[in-house]
Design an enzyme around this catalytic site. Structure first.
Site, PDB file in Angstrom:
ATOM      1  N   ARG A  34      37.890  36.350  37.731  1.00 12.76           N
ATOM      2  CA  ARG A  34      37.846  38.127  37.900  1.00 12.76           C
ATOM      3  C   ARG A  34      37.044  38.978  37.463  1.00 12.76           C
ATOM      4  NH1 ARG A  34      42.371  39.970  35.466  1.00 12.76           N
ATOM      5  NH2 ARG A  34      43.202  38.688  33.664  1.00 12.76           N
ATOM      6  N   THR A  35      36.735  39.885  37.873  1.00 15.50           N
ATOM      7  CA  THR A  35      35.820  40.871  37.815  1.00 15.50           C
ATOM      8  C   THR A  35      37.033  41.809  36.101  1.00 15.50           C
ATOM      9  OG1 THR A  35      35.331  41.527  39.313  1.00 15.50           O
ATOM     10  CG2 THR A  35      34.469  42.972  37.665  1.00 15.50           C
ATOM     11  N   LEU A  36      36.146  40.953  35.044  1.00 15.17           N
ATOM     12  CA  LEU A  36      36.065  41.750  33.451  1.00 15.17           C
ATOM     13  C   LEU A  36      35.661  42.859  33.109  1.00 15.17           C
ATOM     14  CD1 LEU A  36      37.085  38.913  31.989  1.00 15.17           C
ATOM     15  CD2 LEU A  36      38.712  40.448  32.885  1.00 15.17           C
ATOM     16  N   ASN A 138      41.249  42.230  40.448  1.00  8.52           N
ATOM     17  CA  ASN A 138      39.743  41.564  40.036  1.00  8.52           C
ATOM     18  C   ASN A 138      38.973  42.912  40.814  1.00  8.52           C
ATOM     19  OD1 ASN A 138      38.728  39.179  42.214  1.00  8.52           O
ATOM     20  ND2 ASN A 138      38.161  40.330  40.292  1.00  8.52           N
TER      21      ASN A 138
END
Lengths: 253, 263
Positions: A34-36, A138
């Site tokens: 997922r986008t962090l 996410n």
């Protein structure tokens, strides 16, 4: 590409040209799911409604942290003949969204029932997409400005990565909210219905101020306009900057 | 840096252990600006003081006196801006008597920055210092850690971006007094209407070679609304059934006269 004995800028780190994997937590295998953090980012996007349409403007810079990495990227897009979209935040997430949106528009064309997505429909759909992504932890790390002209009415909306969504006569994301929004509001409050030229002039003034004061901005931008005649994306444009005040500055005390 | 910081940290830890939070320092939220025009300096400020999310003072004065020819706007922690400007004002008056000259803005700047640097940013005072001395008009911005900038136009506080946007849009060197006052007024107004930490009225201070105009308020930008109705009950709403008047007889027991020493 071994770095042993070669150029080492810092110990324990990678040498230029060497393949490098980011340090990961103990026991966590596999890729990031997922986008962090945003990587390549775009700064403010501005939107102004006028009598007969909407203008959206965004500069053409993709920043890599404090590096002005990509100086000729487009952050505004035509969705269809009635809708335009500008995005700030992660550029990769914007390109993914652009791809999905373009495919959606094609698929609708293929249905061939004569219907086209209205700006409000795109806005509503995108709000739900962004909110659901955030709820699944996410997110698409973007703040999006949607503008459109449909059935004789102008539309202008804002959606961010949390799914916060609102509409208004003027919209600004990022630094634009602090620097450009006060200027835009002052004009709109005095004259709620602007002409196309007045709106254009306002946007140009705001882009200049943003270039002066936003440290992640660039003096190269695009303007997307949507009217009953369709969508027009002009660019690249630049602001005329005045640095005369530099002659009055010497030292710090 | 200072022993008091350790004591404060201990107190804070104790407090939060018990589940309470210490009251936050009253900040001024604030939009403050200054600009140099043809004949001198114009300083501007809003008048809202906040304590967290509450407006503590609707009409506080943020333009502080330093000397007859020098004034200073203050943003950040209200107590810090007040006490710091008063201290430097006092020291500058003594210095002025010692030199026998009208104080210089650069002197006030140097005194302020040396003190703020000594306290390593713990004194939360962000100042816009302006004045007219023997060598002309001068404008400085001073940051809590002690750095200073000498510029033709400056803004500080939470509303500084809103105000700076107005300045960047319309500032020109050598403005006339009325144009300069209008520009400063508009910059503060931009802060008042677009920043939640700033509000209420606009104060201005025009400093020129021979005079100082302290315009407080220059613009009452936010008037308190007039109440539309009255909740007062009319006389006779409650009916009076009986009335009994009892006189309370009092006797004078003792009389002591003590004269006040007015020598």
């Amino acid at each position: 590409m071994e770095g042993s004995g070669g150029l080492r800028f810092w110990s324990g780190g990678p040498a230029p040209g060497e393949l490098y994997t980011l340090p990961r937590k103990e026991g966590s295998c596999g890729p990031l799911t997922r986008t962090l953090n945003p990587m390549v980012t775009g700064t403010s996007v501005l939107g102004v409604k006028f009598d007969g349409g909407v203008i959206i403007a965004a500069d053409m810079l993709g920043s890599y942290g404090s590096l002005a990495r990509f100086r000729n990227i487009s952050r505004v897009m035509k969705v269809n003949d009635t809708t335009i979209l500008g995005a700030s935040g992660d550029y990769a997430d914007y390109l993914y969204l652009k791809q999905v949106l373009e495919q959606m528009v094609i698929d609708e064309e293929l249905i061939g029932d004569g219907h086209k997505y209205s700006p409000k429909a795109i806005y509503s759909w995108l709000t739900r997409v962004l909110y659901n992504r955030r709820s699944r932890m996410n997110p698409l790390w973007n703040t999006v400005v949607i503008g459109g002209f449909y059935n004789g009415e102008s539309f202008l909306g804002y959606i961010d990565k949390l799914g916060v969504a609102y509409q208004g006569p003027t919209i600004a994301t990022g630094f634009g909210a602090y620097l450009a929004q006060p200027l835009m509001r002052e004009v709109i409050e005095k004259k709620p219905l602007l002409t196309k030229d007045e709106a254009r002039h306002l946007v140009e003034r705001c882009m200049k101020v943003l270039y002066y004061r936003d440290a992640r901005s660039y003096n190269r931008y695009e303007i997307a306009t949507v009217t009953e005649h369709g969508v027009e994306i002009e660019g690249p444009l630049s602001s005329e900057t005045n640095w005369d005040v530099a002659h009055l500055v010497s030292g710090f005390e | 840096a200072l022993p008091i910081c350790r004591r404060n940290a201990l107190l804070e830890a104790e407090f939060s252990d018990k589940g309470h939070t210490l009251p936050t320092a009253r900040k001024t939220g604030t939009t403050i600006v200054g600009l140099v025009f043809k004949d001198g300096i114009v300083l501007g400020a809003d008048t809202r003081a906040t304590e967290g999310m509450i407006v503590a003072d609707k009409n506080c004065s943020k333009i502080h006196y330093i000397s007859p020819n020098i004034y200073c706007c203050g943003a950040g922690t209200a107590a810090d801006t007040e006490m710091t400007t008063q201290l430097i004002s006092s020291n500058l008056e003594l210095h002025s008597l010692s030199t026998g000259r009208l104080p210089r803005v650069a002197t006030a700047n140097r005194m302020l920055k040396q003190m703020l640097f000594r306290y390593q940013g713990y004194i939360g005072a962000a100042l816009v210092l302006g004045g007219f001395d023997y060598s002309g008009p001068h404008l400085y911005s001073i940051y809590p850690h002690g750095s200073t900038d000498k510029l033709p136009y400056v803004t500080m506080g939470s509303g500084s971006l809103a105000a700076m946007a107005v300045f960047e849009d319309r500032f020109k060197p050598d403005l006339e007094e009325e144009e300069a006052k209008l520009l400063v007024r508009d910059a503060i107004a931009s802060g008042i209407y677009n920043d939640l930490g700033s509000g209420s009225n606009i104060d201005l201070c025009v400093i020129t070679k021979n005079k100082v105009d302290y315009l407080r308020p220059h613009d009452v930008a936010n008037k308190k609304g007039v109440r539309a109705g009255s909740y007062k009950y009319k006389k006779g709403t409650t009916g009076v059934l009986t009335e009994k008047v009892t006189k309370w007889e009092l006797d004078v027991m003792e009389e002591i006269v003590q004269t006040m020493d007015i020598s």
